[in-house]
Design an enzyme around this catalytic site. Structure first.
Site, PDB file in Angstrom:
ATOM      1  N   HIS A   1       0.804  -1.225   0.000  1.00 39.08           N
ATOM      2  CA  HIS A   1       0.000   0.000   0.000  1.00 39.08           C
ATOM      3  C   HIS A   1       0.838   1.276   0.000  1.00 39.08           C
ATOM      4  O   HIS A   1       0.304   2.355  -0.220  1.00 39.08           O
ATOM      5  CB  HIS A   1      -0.933   0.005   1.224  1.00 39.08           C
ATOM      6  CG  HIS A   1      -2.049  -0.989   1.104  1.00 39.08           C
ATOM      7  ND1 HIS A   1      -3.332  -0.633   0.719  1.00 39.08           N
ATOM      8  CD2 HIS A   1      -2.083  -2.330   1.272  1.00 39.08           C
ATOM      9  CE1 HIS A   1      -4.098  -1.706   0.688  1.00 39.08           C
ATOM     10  NE2 HIS A   1      -3.366  -2.758   1.021  1.00 39.08           N
TER      11      HIS A   1
ATOM     12  N   ASP B   1       3.763   9.342  -0.802  1.00 38.10           N
ATOM     13  CA  ASP B   1       2.561   8.613  -0.420  1.00 38.10           C
ATOM     14  C   ASP B   1       2.320   7.511  -1.435  1.00 38.10           C
ATOM     15  O   ASP B   1       2.533   7.725  -2.632  1.00 38.10           O
ATOM     16  CB  ASP B   1       1.360   9.571  -0.422  1.00 38.10           C
ATOM     17  CG  ASP B   1       0.395   9.279   0.715  1.00 38.10           C
ATOM     18  OD1 ASP B   1       0.261   8.104   1.091  1.00 38.10           O
ATOM     19  OD2 ASP B   1      -0.220  10.234   1.214  1.00 38.10           O
TER      20      ASP B   1
HETATM   21  P1  ADQ Z   1      -2.923   6.166   4.712  1.00 36.81           P
HETATM   22  O1  ADQ Z   1      -1.495   6.522   4.965  1.00 36.81           O
HETATM   23  O2  ADQ Z   1      -3.756   6.027   5.895  1.00 36.81           O
HETATM   24  O3  ADQ Z   1      -3.046   4.855   3.823  1.00 36.81           O
HETATM   25  P2  ADQ Z   1      -4.661   7.695   2.763  1.00 36.81           P
HETATM   26  O4  ADQ Z   1      -4.612   6.947   1.490  1.00 36.81           O
HETATM   27  O5  ADQ Z   1      -4.698   9.160   2.550  1.00 36.81           O
HETATM   28  O6  ADQ Z   1      -3.446   7.375   3.744  1.00 36.81           O
HETATM   29  O7  ADQ Z   1      -5.954   7.278   3.537  1.00 36.81           O
HETATM   30  C1  ADQ Z   1      -6.336   7.907   4.709  1.00 36.81           C
HETATM   31  C2  ADQ Z   1      -7.789   7.581   4.997  1.00 36.81           C
HETATM   32  O8  ADQ Z   1      -8.068   7.962   6.320  1.00 36.81           O
HETATM   33  C3  ADQ Z   1      -8.743   8.323   4.095  1.00 36.81           C
HETATM   34  O9  ADQ Z   1      -9.800   7.483   3.741  1.00 36.81           O
HETATM   35  C4  ADQ Z   1      -9.217   9.462   4.984  1.00 36.81           C
HETATM   36  O10 ADQ Z   1     -10.526   9.899   4.717  1.00 36.81           O
HETATM   37  C5  ADQ Z   1      -9.158   8.834   6.347  1.00 36.81           C
HETATM   38  N1  ADQ Z   1      -8.942   9.884   7.351  1.00 36.81           N
HETATM   39  C6  ADQ Z   1      -7.890  10.722   7.434  1.00 36.81           C
HETATM   40  N2  ADQ Z   1      -8.092  11.605   8.443  1.00 36.81           N
HETATM   41  C7  ADQ Z   1      -9.286  11.316   8.977  1.00 36.81           C
HETATM   42  C8  ADQ Z   1     -10.066  11.882  10.040  1.00 36.81           C
HETATM   43  N3  ADQ Z   1      -9.663  12.927  10.747  1.00 36.81           N
HETATM   44  N4  ADQ Z   1     -11.248  11.326  10.318  1.00 36.81           N
HETATM   45  C9  ADQ Z   1     -11.681  10.254   9.604  1.00 36.81           C
HETATM   46  N5  ADQ Z   1     -11.007   9.686   8.590  1.00 36.81           N
HETATM   47  C10 ADQ Z   1      -9.826  10.212   8.282  1.00 36.81           C
HETATM   48  C11 ADQ Z   1      -2.122   3.940   3.214  1.00 36.81           C
HETATM   49  C12 ADQ Z   1      -1.035   4.543   2.333  1.00 36.81           C
HETATM   50  C13 ADQ Z   1      -1.667   5.370   1.252  1.00 36.81           C
HETATM   51  C14 ADQ Z   1      -2.666   4.521   0.457  1.00 36.81           C
HETATM   52  C15 ADQ Z   1      -3.632   3.801   1.388  1.00 36.81           C
HETATM   53  C16 ADQ Z   1      -4.516   2.796   0.653  1.00 36.81           C
HETATM   54  O11 ADQ Z   1      -0.137   5.315   3.119  1.00 36.81           O
HETATM   55  O12 ADQ Z   1      -0.672   5.899   0.383  1.00 36.81           O
HETATM   56  O13 ADQ Z   1      -3.399   5.368  -0.410  1.00 36.81           O
HETATM   57  O14 ADQ Z   1      -2.930   3.087   2.394  1.00 36.81           O
HETATM   58  O15 ADQ Z   1      -3.763   1.896  -0.066  1.00 36.81           O
END
Ligand code: ADQ
Length: 521
Positions: free
Chosen positions: A156, A365
């Site tokens: 991921h 990311d």
């Molecule tokens: P993450 O590093 O967690 O995931 P991301 O892909 O941006 O990063 O996903 C974050 C998720 O958490 C989003 O769905 C977002 O809405 C949710 N989130 C963030 N802040 C929040 C809050 N305050 N309240 C509720 N929800 C919140 C990892 C990798 C990424 C990759 C994903 C999926 O680091 O690069 O895209 O896995 O493979």
């Protein structure tokens, strides 16, 4: 063929599941339900001594099998090797990478223990799908126990160039275990190319650019850019406008006519939160006419607080926001609000919808789902503008965003200004292309493509093209003009409502909570 999913954390569905389950967790659960399946991993709990017991819970035709970790395992496998060695290394942060042999031993030990437990649960024709960097050697451990099933892995987070990976002691031994998989999925073509490069230069593998041969095994390495539940998220955002008591309404009341720039991230140094706050300060200093007219809302719930680098980031973000507010704020205007809590999907959708600019500027990311959620939540008749780091995997698909280099605060500041001043016709044009792209490559598309490839069926050229992958991300806010998204699907009006790498390379109801519970507790 039964599906077996393995991830570091497993959340057993309960009566709170609507709050906990998110896009990825829901999509995987659906895939498991379709075929019947097993989901195996850490329960999230720590228990005394050396826990080996596996707890199984049946929900319909899906079995959830979880085990606790001991405190020593949590320290070495999870906090130590996974989150203080692999996480920073994979995000190109060599300076933050902390390697301890004892952590590595703990990491291998947990993977061995998981393999032992899992080997006793799988059936001969199960399809096994392992997720993320906590579990890289799991397939090799399963193979040692005589498991011959097809086994896939999805990574991921980013996969860096071989020179970066090589800094990790025992890196060749670790990445060689990738050869135990039949299929390795990466977020982007660049990641896939990097892994193939590492397997060739560090482990002596041979490649035709799409497959790597190591010893007697052949592993296919491909990019599968992960998506979100676009339709579900769009509906949530549209509903937030109509409902009386929503954070969207409350935000409107508290901001009045002011414009809103939004950032939403776990509090993690890879997300570039501090650099983003500084860039917003620079924007306000360079464009004093904008002061009092726009605010930045940064939503950043703390994660991994027991890792020291995260505690430091927490302190730093407070310090920078406090300093900028003191320097630039007025008695009736706060330039930056940092909110450190998790919100429901519905509340987040409302925030995104209210914001004229989505500021997604990670330093690195894997994909970044926030970029896709921001687009899915926009009002098609008056959409906001996405400012996106070229170092997010999402930038390789979402060329119609304003693409920036997050290391250049001036460029980010100017992109904020460009976004705020962008004429409506231009905003709509960009939004429509971005929406079509994310809708054509949503979470169901991703799950289907991966499982097709893992089970040996080839995805069609058409579905791969829908991935909209291009070779290199575009740099520079101004250059972000022409995307290559296939406009397979357009945003519905609200009136009524991939390729192989390295030189070759369904629908559901509105989403629940974050997928963090699955991938990143
Ligand atoms: P993450 O590093 O967690 O995931 P991301 O892909 O941006 O990063 O996903 C974050 C998720 O958490 C989003 O769905 C977002 O809405 C949710 N989130 C963030 N802040 C929040 C809050 N305050 N309240 C509720 N929800 C919140 C990892 C990798 C990424 C990759 C994903 C999926 O680091 O690069 O895209 O896995 O493979």
């Amino acid at each position: 063929m039964r599906l077996v999913v393995v991830s570091n954390r497993v959340t057993i569905p309960d009566r709170h599941e609507k709050v906990m389950a998110g896009g990825l967790a829901v999509a995987l659960r659906e895939a498991l339900e379709q075929r019947g399946g097993l989901w195996f991993g850490w329960s999230g709990a720590v228990s005394e001594g050396s826990p080996t017991q596996i707890r199984q819970v049946q929900h319909g035709n899906v079995t959830y099998a979880v085990t606790d970790l001991s405190e020593a395992e949590r320290q070495s496998y999870y906090l130590g090797f996974s989150n203080r060695a692999l996480w920073p290394l994979m995000h190109y942060r060599l300076g933050l990478t902390e390697f301890q042999r004892s952590d590595y031993m703990g990491y291998l030990g947990v993977n061995r223990r998981f393999a032992r437990a899992l080997a006793g649960l799988i059936k001969p024709d199960d399809l096994i799908w392992i997720h993320d960097y906590h579990l890289i050697p799991l397939a090799a451990e399963l193979r040692r126990r005589g498991v011959t099933n097809r086994i896939g892995y999805f990574h991921h987070i980013p996969w860096p160039a071989a020179e970066v990976i090589d800094a990790l002691p025992f890196s060749a031994t670790l990445i060689r275990t990738m050869a135990a998989y039949d299929l390795v999925g990466m977020q982007t073509e660049v990641d896939a190319r990097n892994l193939i490069g590492g397997l060739v230069s560090l482990c002596g593998g041979r490649t035709d650019g799409r497959r790597v041969r190591l010893g007697s095994r052949e592993t296919s390495v491909q990019a599968f850019p992960i998506g979100i539940d676009v339709e579900g998220f769009r509906k949530l955002a549209a509903a937030s406008v109509r409902q009386a008591a929503t954070p969207l309404r409350a935000t409107r009341e508290s901001l009045g006519e002011r414009k809103l720039v939004i950032g939403v991230d776990r509090l993690d140094y890879s997300k570039g939160i501090v650099q983003r706050l500084e860039a917003f300060g620079e924007f306000l200093r360079n464009h004093p006419e904008e002061r009092g007219r726009v605010s930045l809302l940064q939503v950043a719930p703390p994660s991994r607080s027991d890792v020291p680098e995260y505690a430091e980031l927490d302190r730093q973000s407070d310090e920078v926001a406090g300093r900028l507010n003191a320097q630039l704020g007025e008695f009736d205007w706060t330039p930056i609000r940092v909110v450190k809590k998790a919100y429901s999907r519905k509340a987040l959708a409302g925030f995104y919808r209210r914001a004229q600019v989505g500021l997604v500027t990670p330093m690195r990311d894997g994909m970044n789902l926030v970029a896709k959620e921001y687009i899915a939540a926009q009002n098609p008749a008056d959409p906001g503008v996405l400012v996106l780091s070229r170092f997010a995997g999402a930038a390789q698909q979402m060329g119609e965003a304003l693409i920036v280099n997050p290391f250049d605060s001036h460029e980010v500041a100017e992109a904020i200004r460009t976004a705020l001043a962008m004429p409506k016709t231009e905003r709509i044009r960009r939004f429509e292309r971005l929406y079509a792209l994310i809708a054509a490559t949503d979470i169901d598309w991703w799950t289907r493509q991966y499982l097709l490839a893992l089970s040996g069926d080839k995805p069609s050229a058409e579905t791969l093209a829908a991935g909209g992958l291009r070779k290199e991300p575009r740099a520079g806010a101004r250059r972000a003009g022409r995307g290559e998204a296939s406009a397979a699907s357009s945003p519905p009006s609200e009136a009524g409502v991939g390729k192989m790498s390295a030189g070759s390379r369904g629908k559901r109801s509105a989403a629940g909570g974050s997928h963090l519970a699955l991938v990143r507790p």
